[in-house]
Design a protein around this motif. Structure first.
Motif, PDB file in Angstrom:
ATOM      1  N   TYR A  54       1.053  -1.169  -0.342  1.00 45.46           N
ATOM      2  CA  TYR A  54       0.092  -0.107   0.224  1.00 45.46           C
ATOM      3  C   TYR A  54       1.667   1.269  -0.456  1.00 45.46           C
ATOM      4  O   TYR A  54       1.861   1.435   0.199  1.00 45.46           O
ATOM      5  CB  TYR A  54      -1.252  -0.392   1.259  1.00 45.46           C
ATOM      6  N   SER A  55       0.550   1.860  -0.582  1.00 50.71           N
ATOM      7  CA  SER A  55       0.920   4.055  -0.614  1.00 50.71           C
ATOM      8  C   SER A  55       1.309   4.357   1.200  1.00 50.71           C
ATOM      9  O   SER A  55       0.295   3.928   2.083  1.00 50.71           O
ATOM     10  CB  SER A  55       0.314   4.382  -1.041  1.00 50.71           C
ATOM     11  N   SER A  63       3.106   7.332   2.523  1.00 52.45           N
ATOM     12  CA  SER A  63       2.727   9.780   2.218  1.00 52.45           C
ATOM     13  C   SER A  63       3.561  10.034   3.524  1.00 52.45           C
ATOM     14  O   SER A  63       3.973   8.856   5.343  1.00 52.45           O
ATOM     15  CB  SER A  63       2.294  10.091   2.115  1.00 52.45           C
TER      16      SER A  63
END
Length: 596
Positions: free
Chosen positions: A515-516, A518
């Motif tokens: 999953y990303s 940030s």
């Protein structure tokens, strides 16, 4: 040296100090109004503003010196013997001369930044040590039990409450009197039975966060016992007594180095400190000056005591026990309950911060509400210590990790910048000892404290960042305190996320997240393995504070803060809250409370 110039410089410094004290007092006096209005956000902001005042005042004096005195005069060290003498004459009539000395020292160090200090030019030792300033009418009211013999403790306690005109009514005065007496009867039965007891209560109210404290003592002959009433605002225009603190340890925690500074109108600070030392004699004067907001003078007092300690001891500075940090090199003197923290020149990955950022975060902690869970620090520059007091191992480490900060000479060590902080046992070592000893109850207690510490920091809008046990310490009272500040951020700046479900099994087995992620993303589900490699300890903590492993918990706290809610973090145990403890007790007397 032109003595008129010396007097001019002395007057400029004193005028700057006087202006600082006036503004300090104005903010302090405003605490009462903020408490009565239940304006908790303003209370927090004012506490921070009052700390910043000192630095503003020093800057203002430097600007005045630059504009009114030729730089060749005030930068000339030869003139400062005369400045010192002129300033000493000016402050000898003040009620706070010790604070005035510290302010002078701040200006002197600012003028001669980075240079060796000449003890004849500033106040390395106080000229007012042992000098007592006393107010004309005294700083406390005394209540004599024999005066109220017919009415008993009911009238005595009632008079104490009535003498503090808070402008708001008591929520239920009769109940509060009853609860205070019940608490006295239970916790201090021997004092209640005495016939010669006197109660001394300081005339000034101690304000901090959401509470007001009436600070006093029980006196009988040579015996003393603390007597502190915690008063809260129910936010509906009424007040009530929430707790009675009579135990020495409870009052010590109230004045802890992990708490924000009180706002109290101590016009004669030394007299206030002398009274407080009778309540908590184990607290040194430096801690007590810090506790009432005079943190710069607390720093001066500690330094003077530290010099005396060095003269009267012979042990060496050594590397502090515990896991070595990536940002700080920490050392200690075994005979002194303090640690000294030096910022390293370079930080190994994954640390991606600068020295300036580290200093900013330590200053954040200084000005923020520490809620009893972050240790206060003092910052020192150009500290000179005898070389022979350093162990070879420590000197080698300091020269290796901080060569720009630590300069070693033949007979001395110059440390350009460091922080001092109370020494505590690192929590990882504490837990390891408990596991080795098989002390399961104590292990549960400290894990519970650890979880409560994290939650209370969150309530104060602080996310610790690196929550490993090695970054927390355990105090002599068994409290868990965070002390590694290089990664702290405001909780509201974090983005707490749930880990998305994997679409297929191979994703879960991947070394990289599927999953990303940030900057600012935090996944609480990852905390258990990261914080507790030992599965048994992980399970224990999960039973106590498993909600910390869910993103929803953290988001709920964020929402409360965003909504403007200032959460309660009391400096005493919930078991001491009188309304909860005695709310179902019947009245013992038709008109008032039990006559004792």
């Amino acid at each position: 040296m032109n003595t008129s110039i010396a007097r001019q410089i002395a007057r400029i410094i004193l005028e700057g100090f006087s202006d600082y004290r006036t503004r300090f007092t104005d903010i302090t006096l405003g605490a009462r109004d903020r408490f009565l209005k239940a304006d908790w956000s303003a209370a927090q902001n004012s506490a921070s503003d009052r700390i910043n005042l000192y630095y503003v005042a020093v800057t203002d004096v430097m600007e005045t010196l630059t504009s009114q005195v030729e730089e060749s005069w005030f930068r000339n060290s030869d003139c400062w013997q005369d400045v010192h003498n002129a300033y000493l004459d000016l402050i000898s009539y003040r009620t706070d001369p010790e604070l005035a000395e510290t302010f002078y020292n701040s200006i002197y160090r600012k003028v001669f930044k980075g240079e060796a200090v000449n003890p004849r030019h500033c106040f390395i030792q106080s000229e007012f040590d042992g000098f007592k300033v006393q107010s004309a009418r005294g700083i406390y009211r005394s209540y004599f039990q024999d005066k109220y013999q017919k009415q008993g403790l009911v009238s005595l306690v009632g008079q104490i409450l009535d003498d503090f005109q808070f402008e708001l009514p008591w929520e239920y005065r009769r109940r509060d009197i009853r609860n205070i007496i019940h608490a006295l009867q239970k916790t201090q039965p021997s004092w209640v039975k005495r016939s010669n007891v006197r109660v001394d209560v300081l005339k000034w109210v101690f304000f901090r966060n959401k509470a007001a404290y009436l600070v006093g003592r029980l006196v009988a002959g040579d015996d003393l016992q603390p007597f502190v009433l915690a008063v809260l605002n129910n936010e509906q225009g009424e007040l009530y007594v929430d707790a009675l603190l009579c135990e020495n340890d409870c009052v010590s925690v109230l004045f802890s180095f992990t708490r924000s500074y009180f706002l109290v109108d101590a016009r004669i600070p030394s007299e206030c400190i002398e009274f407080l030392q009778t309540l908590i004699p184990e607290k040194n004067r430096a801690e007590l000056y810090n506790s009432i907001g005079f943190f710069k003078h607390g720093k001066s007092v500690f330094y003077r005591d530290f010099l005396k300690h060095l003269q009267n001891s012979s042990d060496q500075f050594v590397i502090a026990p515990g896991v070595k940090g990536m940002v700080m090199s920490v050392f200690t003197l075994p005979s002194l309950d303090m640690v000294f923290k030096v910022i390293k020149d370079r930080f190994a990955p994954p640390k991606d911060i600068s020295k300036a950022m580290v200093k900013d975060r330590y200053y954040l902690v200084k000005t923020h509400d520490r809620v009893g869970r972050m240790a206060d620090t003092q910052e020192y520059s150009n500290l000179i210590l005898p070389r022979f007091r350093f162990s070879d191992e420590l000197l080698e480490e300091l020269q290796q990790v901080a060569p720009s900060t630590v300069i070693v000479y033949d007979d001395k060590v110059l440390i350009r910048h460091l922080y001092t902080e109370r020494r505590m046992m690192p929590m990882n070592i504490y837990v390891e000892q408990l596991v080795e000893d098989g002390n399961e109850q104590a292990l549960d207690d400290v894990l519970n404290e650890y979880g409560r510490a994290i939650k209370q920091l969150a309530a104060a809008n602080i996310f610790p960042g690196d929550m490993l046990l090695k970054n927390f310490g355990v105090t002599r009272h068994g409290r868990v305190v965070f002390y590694d500040y290089d990664e702290i951020i405001y909780l509201t700046e974090c983005n707490f996320r749930d880990i998305p479900e994997a679409l297929y099994p191979e994703q879960e087995l991947s070394a990289e997240p599927w999953y990303s992620v940030s900057p600012g993303d935090i996944f609480p589900e990852e905390f258990p393995v990261f914080l507790f490699p030992d599965l048994a300890i992980r399970k224990r903590f999960n039973r106590l504070h498993g909600d910390l492993f869910t993103a929803s918990y953290w988001r709920s706290i964020q929402q409360q803060i965003t909504n403007g809610q200032v959460m309660d973090v009391l400096p005493y145990s919930p078991s001491l809250q009188l309304k909860k403890k005695y709310s179902d007790r019947p009245f013992h007397h038709k008109e008032e409370e039990p006559v004792v």
